[in-house]
Enzyme design. Structure first.
Site, PDB file in Angstrom:
ATOM      1  N   GLY A 149       0.787  -1.237   0.000  1.00  0.00           N
ATOM      2  CA  GLY A 149       0.000   0.000   0.000  1.00  0.00           C
ATOM      3  C   GLY A 149       0.816   1.282   0.000  1.00  0.00           C
ATOM      4  O   GLY A 149       1.892   1.357  -0.590  1.00  0.00           O
TER       5      GLY A 149
ATOM      6  N   TYR B  87     -11.840   3.306  14.734  1.00  0.00           N
ATOM      7  CA  TYR B  87     -10.824   3.740  13.775  1.00  0.00           C
ATOM      8  C   TYR B  87     -10.732   5.264  13.773  1.00  0.00           C
ATOM      9  O   TYR B  87      -9.636   5.837  13.879  1.00  0.00           O
ATOM     10  CB  TYR B  87     -11.203   3.220  12.380  1.00  0.00           C
ATOM     11  CG  TYR B  87     -10.224   3.572  11.300  1.00  0.00           C
ATOM     12  CD1 TYR B  87      -9.055   2.847  11.132  1.00  0.00           C
ATOM     13  CD2 TYR B  87     -10.475   4.634  10.428  1.00  0.00           C
ATOM     14  CE1 TYR B  87      -8.152   3.177  10.135  1.00  0.00           C
ATOM     15  CE2 TYR B  87      -9.591   4.962   9.429  1.00  0.00           C
ATOM     16  CZ  TYR B  87      -8.426   4.223   9.281  1.00  0.00           C
ATOM     17  OH  TYR B  87      -7.537   4.562   8.291  1.00  0.00           O
TER      18      TYR B  87
END
Ligand SMILES: *[C@@H]1O[C@H](CO)[C@@H](O)[C@H](O)[C@H]1NC(C)=O
Ligand SMILES: *[C@@H]1O[C@H](CO)[C@@H](O)[C@H](O)[C@H]1NC(C)=O
Length: 325
Positions: free
Chosen positions: A48, A203
């Site tokens: 990523g 998150y």
């Protein structure tokens, strides 16, 4: 008159125009800074955005330390980066962000074996980790996305000061805007009905903590020595969604494939903040799309920042001698 094919046509047209607009809007890092003689650590760099960031640093001549959890993936990333950049000065060291002990062991190793650290990119992060506590008794999402990076930053700071001017870059998220943070409960899974929403809130909260501690740390440091900034990488198609399940996964993946940034596009702001000469001495700021943006409203609260800082220090089990005054 209702015309089915016209509706389909207009929907497609809107989809294509939206796609072109989003592509054109993406800004590139635009930095030509050479990193020869500099050492950079990137956490979560086997895939990523982290991988692209490490690749970019290696192509600028830096000594790059890939800080990853899985040895095979780390080795593979190291090999690919060396092959592509012809820079052999790329190593990996293992770190497990779900373990404070692992973070400590990593920092100790770095402290003993590296002469300098010019750039630390706290990139490792994950969503969809669910309602679990780690062996440290910490909520897993909070630990992986915030507490472990907070600890790592503390443990490497001395070396970074000695390597001045150096930069700490915290990869946060716009999700922080929608967080609901109760300082006394940052280590608790959110008590909302849907587990997916609870995960998302967890998150978001972890990313808000990361931004608040960025501003708080900046206030404690001399920006001529060490700067610390946070950024939103954009909506990026990466592995953080790999743990989603069922219909959410199908829908999320379709949208993500079509409209989200690629990791190359998503890494641009990290690279910009870590390397651009425009940002010498700039600290405690938030960036998006290679531009400084105003702090999210929820993050504009120095009082909250101080409380989250103190709570994070407690959760990271910092010794008093390790605390930054
Ligand atoms: C960052 O910008 C420089 C200069 O424009 C470019 O050469 C480099 O490829 C960019 N990095 C990435 C990963 O796109
Ligand atoms: C790093 O090493 C120095 C000297 O080698 C030592 O004084 C310091 O305590 C170490 N820091 C950490 C965090 O281990």
């Amino acid at each position: 008159m209702f015309c089915c094919s016209c509706v389909v046509f207009y929907c497609l047209l809107v989809a294509v125009v939206a796609k072109i607009y989003l592509k054109l809007r993406i800004r590139r890092n635009g930095s030509y800074t050479c990193l020869m003689g500099k050492t950079a650590i990137v956490t979560g760099s086997n895939t990523g955005i982290g991988y692209v960031t490490a690749l970019d640093f290696a192509s600028r001549g830096a000594r790059v330390i890939l800080a990853c959890r899985n040895e095979n993936n780390a080795k593979d990333a190291q090999w690919r980066i060396i092959k592509e950049t012809k820079n052999p000065n790329v190593i990996y060291k293992l770190i497990d962000m779900t373990s404070l002990e692992s973070v400590r062991a990593f920092a100790k190793d770095i402290n003993e074996t590296e002469d300098r650290i010019d750039i630390l990119v706290n990139n490792a992060g994950a969503g969809g980790l669910g309602n679990h506590n780690t062996d440290d008794g910490l909520q897993i999402t909070m630990q992986v996305n915030h507490i472990s990076s907070f600890l790592l930053t503390h443990l490497l700071l001395d070396k970074m000061k000695k390597s001045a001017p150096s930069r700490i870059v915290n990869v946060a998220s716009i999700a922080a805007r929608w967080s609901k943070l109760d300082v006394d409960k940052i280590n608790e899974f959110q008590p909302v009905a849907s587990p997916a929403w609870a995960d998302t809130l967890m998150y978001a909260n972890s990313k808000l903590c990361s931004i608040l501690c960025t501003t708080e740390l900046a206030a404690k440091l001399n920006p001529a020595e060490v700067t610390v900034n946070a950024l939103h990488p954009g909506a990026v198609h990466t592995d953080i969604f790999r743990r989603m399940k069922g219909i959410i996964k199908v829908v999320a993946h379709s949208i993500i494939n079509l409209y989200f940034k690629t990791p190359e596009e998503g890494a641009q702001t990290t690279i910009y903040v870590a390397t651009s000469n425009d940002l010498l001495g700039i600290s405690g700021k938030l960036f998006d799309n290679c531009r400084q943006i105003e702090l999210y409203a929820v993050a504009q609260n120095p009082d909250l920042a101080k409380k989250v800082w103190a709570k994070s220090a407690e959760l990271a089990k910092l010794e008093s001698s390790e605390k930054i005054k």
